[in-house]
Design a protein around this motif. Structure first.
Motif, short mmCIF file in Angstrom:
data_model
loop_
_atom_site.label_atom_id
_atom_site.label_comp_id
_atom_site.label_asym_id
_atom_site.label_seq_id
_atom_site.Cartn_x
_atom_site.Cartn_y
_atom_site.Cartn_z
N UNK A 38 50.82 40.00 23.14
CA UNK A 38 50.74 40.85 24.31
C UNK A 38 49.43 41.61 24.38
N UNK A 39 48.98 42.12 23.22
CA UNK A 39 47.69 42.81 23.18
C UNK A 39 46.54 41.87 23.54
N UNK A 40 46.63 40.62 23.07
CA UNK A 40 45.60 39.63 23.41
C UNK A 40 45.59 39.33 24.91
N UNK A 41 46.77 39.29 25.50
CA UNK A 41 46.85 39.06 26.95
C UNK A 41 46.13 40.17 27.71
N UNK A 42 46.27 41.39 27.24
CA UNK A 42 45.55 42.49 27.88
C UNK A 42 44.06 42.40 27.61
N UNK A 43 43.68 41.90 26.43
CA UNK A 43 42.26 41.69 26.11
C UNK A 43 41.60 40.77 27.13
N UNK A 60 33.34 32.97 32.13
CA UNK A 60 32.99 32.71 30.73
C UNK A 60 32.61 34.00 30.01
N UNK A 61 31.91 34.88 30.72
CA UNK A 61 31.57 36.18 30.13
C UNK A 61 32.84 36.98 29.85
N UNK A 62 33.77 36.95 30.80
CA UNK A 62 35.04 37.64 30.60
C UNK A 62 35.79 37.06 29.40
N UNK A 63 35.76 35.74 29.25
CA UNK A 63 36.41 35.10 28.10
C UNK A 63 35.72 35.51 26.80
N UNK A 64 34.39 35.59 26.84
CA UNK A 64 33.63 36.02 25.67
C UNK A 64 34.05 37.43 25.25
N UNK A 65 34.18 38.32 26.23
CA UNK A 65 34.58 39.69 25.93
C UNK A 65 36.01 39.75 25.42
N UNK A 66 36.88 38.89 25.93
CA UNK A 66 38.26 38.85 25.45
C UNK A 66 38.29 38.47 23.97
N UNK A 67 37.49 37.49 23.60
CA UNK A 67 37.39 37.10 22.19
C UNK A 67 36.82 38.25 21.37
N UNK A 68 35.82 38.94 21.92
CA UNK A 68 35.18 40.05 21.21
C UNK A 68 36.17 41.17 20.90
N UNK A 69 37.14 41.37 21.78
CA UNK A 69 38.09 42.46 21.62
C UNK A 69 39.30 42.09 20.78
N UNK A 70 39.39 40.81 20.41
CA UNK A 70 40.55 40.36 19.64
C UNK A 70 40.61 41.01 18.26
N UNK A 71 39.44 41.17 17.63
CA UNK A 71 39.41 41.81 16.31
C UNK A 71 39.83 43.26 16.38
N UNK A 72 39.37 43.97 17.42
CA UNK A 72 39.76 45.37 17.60
C UNK A 72 41.26 45.48 17.83
N UNK A 73 41.85 44.53 18.55
CA UNK A 73 43.29 44.53 18.77
C UNK A 73 44.06 44.38 17.46
N UNK A 74 43.53 43.53 16.57
CA UNK A 74 44.19 43.36 15.27
C UNK A 74 44.13 44.65 14.45
N UNK A 75 42.99 45.34 14.54
CA UNK A 75 42.87 46.63 13.85
C UNK A 75 43.88 47.62 14.43
N UNK A 76 43.98 47.67 15.76
CA UNK A 76 44.93 48.56 16.40
C UNK A 76 46.37 48.23 16.04
N UNK A 77 46.67 46.93 15.93
CA UNK A 77 48.03 46.52 15.53
C UNK A 77 48.36 47.05 14.14
#
Length: 291
Positions: free
Chosen positions: A137-142, A185-202
Motif C-alpha cells: 500500500x505504501x508503494x502504491x502511494x509512492x 518515466x520521471x514519475x516512475x523514477x521518483x516512485x522507485x526513489x521513494x521505495x527505500x524511504x517507505x521501507x524505513x518508515x515501515x
C-alpha cells in the motif's frame, strides 16, 4: 499526524470481511482504505497544487530570469510541459518525502493506535502477509504521489502555456507524446526513489504505537540523508545514502535515455528495502500486539 475520526470508525468494518481471505482481497481492502482517507486525498491535492502554484506564478510574472529559481523554470513559458518537470524537481527534497513519511509511518502504528491491529492479526491475516500488504500500500502511494504532480503539471501547463516539441538536455527535440511518456518515466523514477524511504518508515512504524512519532522520524531520516549528501566531508558515504540518486531523473531527459542512474537507483533502493524490510519483519513477528 493522527488518523481521522471517520477513518477510525470505518476501518474495523472495512477490514473485517476480507482480512481472512486471500492476499489480493487484503491488498484491495488496504488500497481502498488508504486512498479513501481524507488525509490521503488532502495530501494528493496539496501535491497537485504545487505545479498549479508554479504555473500561475510564472504566468503572472513578466519574465523569468535565466538561471534563477528551480531548473527548467525559465522554459515554462516556451512549453507548458516543463511545469510538470519543474514541479517534480521542487517536490523531491521535502514535499514527496513528507507525504511518504505520513503514509509509511502510519502503516503499523496507525492500526495499533486505533486498536484494529489485533483484529487484523486474529482474522487470520498473518503477520508476514499483513506486513507485505502494508508495504504494498505504501508503494502504491509512492507511485500515486509523483504521478499526481506530473499529471497536474501537464494539465495546468497545457492550460496556461503553449505545448509543442520539447528540447531535451542532450539538445534533441521530441514531440509532445514522447515528452509526456518521459514525464511518466520521471514519475516512475521518483516512485522507485521513494521505495527505500517507505521501507524505513515501515520499520519505524513497527517500533511504536504512536503514528505521529513514526511519521516524524521518517521525515527526519529523509532530511538527514539529504544533508549528509551535501557534506563533502562525508563523500565516502554518499553512494550509500538512499537519497543519493533522487535527482538522477535528469537522464530521462536525454536522447537516448540513459538508464544507468535508473538501474543504480533501483539497486540501492532494493538494498534498503531488503535491510529495513528484514528489520521490520524481525520486530513485527516478535512484537506483543496489545491493541
Amino acid at each position: 499526524m493522527p488518523s481521522d475520526s471517520a477513518d477510525a470508525l470505518s476501518i474495523p468494518t472495512a477490514r473485517s470481511a476480507p482480512a481472512g481471505g486471500s492476499s489480493l482481497s487484503l491488498l484491495a481492502s488496504e488500497l481502498k482504505t488508504l486512498f479513501r482517507r481524507r488525509r490521503t486525498v488532502a495530501m494528493l491535492v496539496a501535491l497537485a497544487a504545487i505545479p498549479v502554484l508554479i504555473a500561475v506564478a510564472v504566468r503572472l510574472s513578466s519574465t523569468v530570469p535565466p538561471g534563477r529559481g528551480p531548473a527548467f523554470l525559465d522554459r515554462i513559458t516556451q512549453n507548458g510541459l516543463f511545469v510538470a518537470v519543474t514541479a517534480m524537481l521542487v517536490s523531491v527534497p521535502l514535499f514527496l518525502p513528507l507525504t511518504i513519511g505520513v503514509v509509511a509511518g502510519d502503516t503499523i502504528a496507525g492500526e495499533a493506535s486505533l486498536g484494529t491491529l489485533r483484529y487484523l492479526l486474529v482474522a487470520p491475516a498473518g503477520r508476514v502477509r499483513l506486513l507485505l500488504v502494508k508495504y504494498a500500500g505504501a508503494l502504491a502511494f509512492c507511485l500515486a504521489a509523483p504521478v499526481t504532480v506530473a499529471l497536474a503539471g501537464a494539465a495546468i501547463g497545457a492550460s496556461l502555456f503553449p505545448i509543442g516539441p520539447v528540447t531535451l538536455l542532450s539538445g534533441d527535440v521530441v514531440q509532445p507524446p514522447e515528452a509526456a511518456l518521459r514525464l511518466l518515466l520521471i514519475a516512475a523514477y521518483l516512485a522507485v526513489s521513494l521505495a527505500g524511504l517507505s521501507a524505513i518508515g515501515l520499520f519505524l512504524s513497527t517500533l511504536t504505537v504512536v503514528p505521529v512519532g513514526a511519521m516524524a522520524a521518517t521525515v527526519v531520516v529523509s532530511v538527514a540523508s539529504q544533508i549528509a549528501g551535501e557534506l563533502p566531508q562525508l563523500e565516502w558515504l554518499h553512494p550509500w545514502l538512499f537519497t543519493h540518486y533522487w535527482f538522477g531523473f535528469a537522464d530521462v531527459l536525454r536522447q537516448p535515455v540513459l538508464w544507468d542512474s535508473f538501474a543504480s537507483n533501483a539497486l540501492l533502493q532494493a538494498a534498503y528495502i531488503a535491510v529495513f524490510g528484514a528489520l521490520a519483519y524481525g520486530r513485527f513477528v516478535t512484537k506483543d500486539v496489545l491493541s
